[in-house]
Scaffold this motif. Structure first.
Motif, PDB file in Angstrom:
ATOM      1  N   PHE A   8      23.756  64.447 -16.264  1.00  0.00           N
ATOM      2  CA  PHE A   8      24.488  65.103 -17.347  1.00  0.00           C
ATOM      3  C   PHE A   8      23.495  65.485 -18.438  1.00  0.00           C
ATOM      4  O   PHE A   8      22.357  65.027 -18.455  1.00  0.00           O
ATOM      5  CB  PHE A   8      25.580  64.184 -17.913  1.00  0.00           C
ATOM      6  N   VAL A  10      22.749  65.590 -22.599  1.00  0.00           N
ATOM      7  CA  VAL A  10      23.138  64.950 -23.860  1.00  0.00           C
ATOM      8  C   VAL A  10      23.750  65.999 -24.783  1.00  0.00           C
ATOM      9  O   VAL A  10      23.157  67.057 -25.025  1.00  0.00           O
ATOM     10  CB  VAL A  10      21.926  64.288 -24.551  1.00  0.00           C
ATOM     11  N   ASP A  14      26.581  63.285 -29.557  1.00  0.00           N
ATOM     12  CA  ASP A  14      26.124  61.966 -29.103  1.00  0.00           C
ATOM     13  C   ASP A  14      24.916  61.461 -29.898  1.00  0.00           C
ATOM     14  O   ASP A  14      24.514  60.313 -29.732  1.00  0.00           O
ATOM     15  CB  ASP A  14      25.758  62.000 -27.615  1.00  0.00           C
ATOM     16  N   ASN A  25      26.975  55.421 -27.246  1.00  0.00           N
ATOM     17  CA  ASN A  25      27.251  56.394 -26.191  1.00  0.00           C
ATOM     18  C   ASN A  25      26.871  55.906 -24.802  1.00  0.00           C
ATOM     19  O   ASN A  25      27.390  56.406 -23.808  1.00  0.00           O
ATOM     20  CB  ASN A  25      26.535  57.709 -26.489  1.00  0.00           C
ATOM     21  N   TYR A  26      25.998  54.921 -24.719  1.00  0.00           N
ATOM     22  CA  TYR A  26      25.607  54.417 -23.411  1.00  0.00           C
ATOM     23  C   TYR A  26      26.804  53.805 -22.683  1.00  0.00           C
ATOM     24  O   TYR A  26      26.914  53.890 -21.464  1.00  0.00           O
ATOM     25  CB  TYR A  26      24.453  53.422 -23.538  1.00  0.00           C
ATOM     26  N   LYS A  28      29.854  54.927 -22.801  1.00  0.00           N
ATOM     27  CA  LYS A  28      30.561  56.093 -22.251  1.00  0.00           C
ATOM     28  C   LYS A  28      29.821  56.637 -21.023  1.00  0.00           C
ATOM     29  O   LYS A  28      30.454  56.959 -20.011  1.00  0.00           O
ATOM     30  CB  LYS A  28      30.678  57.152 -23.344  1.00  0.00           C
ATOM     31  N   TYR A  29      28.491  56.739 -21.103  1.00  0.00           N
ATOM     32  CA  TYR A  29      27.721  57.262 -19.982  1.00  0.00           C
ATOM     33  C   TYR A  29      27.902  56.387 -18.740  1.00  0.00           C
ATOM     34  O   TYR A  29      28.085  56.889 -17.634  1.00  0.00           O
ATOM     35  CB  TYR A  29      26.235  57.338 -20.330  1.00  0.00           C
ATOM     36  N   TYR A  30      27.840  55.082 -18.931  1.00  0.00           N
ATOM     37  CA  TYR A  30      27.944  54.177 -17.783  1.00  0.00           C
ATOM     38  C   TYR A  30      29.366  54.097 -17.249  1.00  0.00           C
ATOM     39  O   TYR A  30      29.576  53.928 -16.048  1.00  0.00           O
ATOM     40  CB  TYR A  30      27.380  52.806 -18.125  1.00  0.00           C
ATOM     41  N   THR A  32      31.455  56.630 -17.155  1.00  0.00           N
ATOM     42  CA  THR A  32      31.586  57.832 -16.337  1.00  0.00           C
ATOM     43  C   THR A  32      30.819  57.675 -15.028  1.00  0.00           C
ATOM     44  O   THR A  32      31.339  58.003 -13.948  1.00  0.00           O
ATOM     45  CB  THR A  32      31.088  59.063 -17.110  1.00  0.00           C
ATOM     46  N   ALA A  33      29.604  57.163 -15.092  1.00  0.00           N
ATOM     47  CA  ALA A  33      28.794  56.987 -13.884  1.00  0.00           C
ATOM     48  C   ALA A  33      29.459  56.032 -12.899  1.00  0.00           C
ATOM     49  O   ALA A  33      29.439  56.258 -11.683  1.00  0.00           O
ATOM     50  CB  ALA A  33      27.404  56.478 -14.262  1.00  0.00           C
ATOM     51  N   VAL A  76      21.800  58.914 -14.285  1.00  0.00           N
ATOM     52  CA  VAL A  76      22.141  57.493 -14.164  1.00  0.00           C
ATOM     53  C   VAL A  76      22.129  57.139 -12.684  1.00  0.00           C
ATOM     54  O   VAL A  76      22.796  57.801 -11.879  1.00  0.00           O
ATOM     55  CB  VAL A  76      23.550  57.174 -14.720  1.00  0.00           C
ATOM     56  N   LEU A  94      18.988  54.428 -16.376  1.00  0.00           N
ATOM     57  CA  LEU A  94      19.109  55.770 -16.933  1.00  0.00           C
ATOM     58  C   LEU A  94      17.721  56.376 -17.104  1.00  0.00           C
ATOM     59  O   LEU A  94      16.843  55.776 -17.744  1.00  0.00           O
ATOM     60  CB  LEU A  94      19.826  55.697 -18.296  1.00  0.00           C
TER      61      LEU A  94
END
Length: 138
Positions: A8, A10, A14, A25-26, A28-30, A32-33, A76, A94
């Motif tokens: 994705f 950034v 964020d 935000n990490y 949220k990233y994880y 989603t992953a 990720v 990441l």
């Protein structure tokens, strides 16, 4: 173990006043992953909820190695590390566009009944999909 890569870019919201991705935000990233990993083995998250089960995070651990900025392409690498009883563990690494690791994390989740939030076994279709896609077993 099951592994999955999710990439994705950034987004500007964020970042923080320092021009780097804000640590919140990490999560949220994880999140989603993790669901993209599940989707890759045929389990959209809504199917878990529709079966009457929720998967709240009960533990998180992060280690920050480098910063990252707006418009960077990140990847990720998510690993479904283990599932035992009502708990499931994931690890995340990441990477930036230069393939430098900027963050690593672990999460532990628990399968709970949607109606009373008491721990419950994973749905059979979740276990079957994990078993089918796990090259070495969990």
């Amino acid at each position: 173990m099951i592994e999955h890569k999710y990439s994705f870019r950034v987004m500007y919201p964020d970042t923080d006043q320092m021009g780097t991705v804000h640590h919140s935000n990490y999560v949220k990233y994880y999140e989603t992953a993790r669901w993209e990993l599940f989707r890759s083995i045929g389990i959209p998250y809504h199917s878990i909820e529709e079966s009457g089960v929720m998967l709240p995070v009960i533990k998180m651990n992060f280690k920050f190695h480098k910063t990252t900025h707006y418009d960077e392409q990140l990847t990720v690498k998510t690993t479904l590390k283990s599932i035992k009883g009502v708990r499931i563990w994931f690890t995340y690494r990441l990477f930036n566009e230069q393939n430098e690791m900027i963050n690593e994390a672990e999460t532990e989740l628990a399968f709970v009944n949607r109606d009373n939030w008491k721990p419950c076994p994973p749905p059979a279709f979740v276990l079957a999909a994990i078993e089918q896609h796990s090259p070495s077993g969990l």
